[in-house]
Design a protein around this motif. Structure first.
Motif, short mmCIF file in Angstrom:
data_model
loop_
_atom_site.label_atom_id
_atom_site.label_comp_id
_atom_site.label_asym_id
_atom_site.label_seq_id
_atom_site.Cartn_x
_atom_site.Cartn_y
_atom_site.Cartn_z
N GLU A 1 -6.16 -22.95 38.23
CA GLU A 1 -5.93 -24.26 38.84
C GLU A 1 -5.23 -25.18 37.84
OE1 GLU A 1 -8.46 -27.90 40.94
OE2 GLU A 1 -9.49 -26.14 40.11
N ARG A 2 -4.21 -25.92 38.34
CA ARG A 2 -3.54 -26.90 37.48
C ARG A 2 -4.36 -28.17 37.41
NH1 ARG A 2 2.19 -30.01 38.35
NH2 ARG A 2 0.81 -31.44 39.47
N ARG A 3 -4.71 -28.54 36.17
CA ARG A 3 -5.47 -29.77 35.98
C ARG A 3 -4.54 -30.98 35.97
NH1 ARG A 3 -8.28 -30.54 30.30
NH2 ARG A 3 -9.06 -28.44 30.83
N GLY B 1 -7.94 -18.71 43.97
CA GLY B 1 -9.24 -18.07 43.79
C GLY B 1 -9.19 -16.70 44.43
N GLY C 1 -10.30 -17.68 39.01
CA GLY C 1 -9.78 -18.98 39.45
C GLY C 1 -8.70 -19.48 38.51
N ARG D 1 2.14 -26.51 40.49
CA ARG D 1 0.83 -26.74 41.09
C ARG D 1 0.23 -25.39 41.50
NH1 ARG D 1 -0.35 -31.92 42.44
NH2 ARG D 1 1.36 -33.45 42.28
N ILE D 2 -0.94 -25.07 40.96
CA ILE D 2 -1.59 -23.79 41.25
C ILE D 2 -3.05 -24.06 41.58
CG2 ILE D 2 -2.26 -21.53 40.30
CD1 ILE D 2 0.09 -21.70 38.41
N ASP D 3 -3.54 -23.40 42.61
CA ASP D 3 -4.98 -23.44 42.94
C ASP D 3 -5.29 -22.11 43.62
OD1 ASP D 3 -7.57 -23.92 43.48
OD2 ASP D 3 -7.22 -25.70 44.73
N ILE E 1 -3.31 -25.96 32.62
CA ILE E 1 -3.82 -25.06 33.66
C ILE E 1 -5.16 -24.52 33.20
CG2 ILE E 1 -3.47 -22.83 34.81
CD1 ILE E 1 -0.49 -23.36 34.74
N ASP E 2 -6.17 -24.54 34.09
CA ASP E 2 -7.49 -23.99 33.80
C ASP E 2 -7.63 -22.61 34.42
OD1 ASP E 2 -8.37 -26.28 32.44
OD2 ASP E 2 -8.90 -27.27 34.33
#
Length: 463
Positions: A39-41, A19, A37, A15-17, A46-47
């Motif tokens: 983030e894990r979708r 910025g 940025g 899990r990554i978020d 991952i985006d």
């Protein structure tokens, strides 16, 4: 090559978020990315977003929006339809066995890269120098900027790590570099275990001029070693098209092949222009140690046929001449010997009887004349000194002696008879010479009148 292998990714992506803002420096140029940025979708995706990037104070247009997707436990795949400036990475695949395949878009073209445990392969298609942004020149470790025009195609393979190997085939077209328009360059090269690059083939087209090299080496210090070249061939239909401010219509042809040991046999060296033709044949012997490249020894027989000296635009000189001689010695001190062997040349309508030169060319910049002799009409001129071409204009330092055995040979109707001796010193440049000397005449007479002798000091300066 360093191992890129890893265990299978048989677990959900973390899990990554994140910025943030990133700053870094490359080649002295500060880069910053104001917005990043990650983030894990979902457990397999991952985006990534990178935007508002700067190179120094220069904004880099565009942004990167990409995804990393896990196809299966052994494969990660990158995908992006956007670019940051001229650079894009539309697709890349990582496999846990230790391989990466990627396609990079840059400079209006593409580069396909395949990283494997044993080698790196790259294929270049249509890379254009003209489309690179200005900040690229600022980060490259080179004293010269990239060419303003040109496109690159080819393939390259790097093997390693020890010994490092290279196998490349590259083609550059429509290149503009240092004021020259290079139509095409083709290079095939490999490295051997000692790190020496073997040039299998090099072809270049610069305007109408062509160069072909087969063989030869580039050592680890990036010195090109001609001693191993199997063939060197060059054709220059117009020197004026390559050399600024050169106005003569001169053509050059050169061909050499590998001789015995560390020698290069020059089978053809020809220079042609409106004055005539100069031909040369001989050999260059290279030392065993590449560090002593300047000690390479040249032995070249030359012959010049100049059928019409009127092209010199010297009114006093007419006719044609054949010269033969030899150039011999180390590259930094070439000995020169040259003499007239035939021809109809004349000075003020008096037949040229003798012309010879003995001297040396030092560092290809300074001509040292040990003795130059010209004789015509019972007159002999001898000179010695130097002509130094290291500055913007050649510097002269010459001592000359002219002995006229019979002045009557130069005077209409034998109006004056006797002998004369002129000693002069010439300094300065050809366009602004300084001449000093003395003139002494003996046994002068005109008709039945005895004049005796005369002496005069001479001084002349122009410019």
């Amino acid at each position: 090559m360093p191992s890129l292998a890893s265990p299978p990714l048989d677990y959900p992506l973390p899990r990554i978020d994140i910025g943030g803002r990133v700053e870094l420096t490359l080649g002295g140029v500060p880069f910053r990315m104001e917005r990043i940025g990650i983030e894990r979708r979902d457990p397999d995706t991952i985006d990534i977003v990178v935007a508002d990037a700067y190179a120094g104070d220069e904004a880099i247009a565009g942004s990167i929006e990409a995804t990393i997707h896990r196809d299966d436990p052994t494969t990660l795949r990158w995908a992006s339809a956007t670019r940051l400036g001229e650079i894009g990475l539309p697709e890349a695949t990582y496999r846990t066995v230790g391989s990466i395949d990627a396609r990079l878009q840059a400079a209006g073209g593409e580069v396909d890269v395949a990283l494997r445990p044993e080698a790196i392969d790259a294929t270049l298609r249509g890379l254009g120098f003209a489309t690179l942004p200005a900040w690229v020149n600022r980060i490259l470790p080179s004293p010269s900027p990239l060419p303003p025009r040109g496109r690159v195609e080819g393939t390259a393979r790097v093997k390693g790590p020890s010994p490092l190997g290279l196998d490349a085939e590259l083609e550059v077209r429509d290149l503009s570099f240092e004021g020259y328009d290079i139509r095409a360059v083709t290079l095939l090269a490999k490295t051997d275990p000692s790190g020496i690059i073997r040039i299998e083939k090099l072809q270049a087209e610069v305007g109408d001029a062509t160069l072909e090299v087969r063989g030869g080496e580039v050592d680890p210090s990036y010195r090109y070693l001609l001693r191993q070249a199997a063939l060197i061939r060059a054709t220059v239909p117009s020197v004026a098209a390559l050399v600024p401010d050169y106005e003569r219509e001169t053509q050059v042809e050169f061909e050499a092949t590998k001789g015995e040991g560390n020698t290069l046999d020059i089978g053809r060296f020809q220079v042609r222009d409106e004055l005539g033709t100069i031909d040369g044949r001989g050999q260059v012997a290279f030392p065993d140690d590449p560090q002593d490249a300047a000690a390479a020894r040249v032995d070249l027989q030359v012959r010049g046929e100049l059928p019409d000296l009127a092209g010199l635009e010297i009114d006093a000189v007419q006719g044609g001449i054949v010269l033969e001689g030899r150039i011999q010695g180390d590259l930094d001190a070439l000995g020169l010997e040259l003499e007239r062997t035939d021809g109809t040349a004349s000075i003020l309508d008096r037949a040229l009887e003798t012309l010879s030169l003995r001297g040396s060319l030092e560092a290809l910049e300074q001509l040292r004349i040990d003795e130059a002799t010209v004789s015509a009409g019972k007159t002999t001129a001898r000179a010695r000194g130097t002509i130094d071409a290291r500055g913007e204009s050649p510097e002269l330092a010459l001592d000359a002696e002219v002995v006229v055995q019979d002045i009557a040979t130069w005077v209409p109707d034998d109006a004056i008879a006797g002998s004369a001796r002129l000693e002069v010193r010439v300094d300065g440049t050809p366009s602004a010479p300084r001449v000093t000397g003395t003139l002494e005449a003996k046994s002068l007479r005109s008709g039945e009148t005895e004049i005796g002798g005369a002496r005069a000091n001479l001084s002349f300066a122009e410019g």
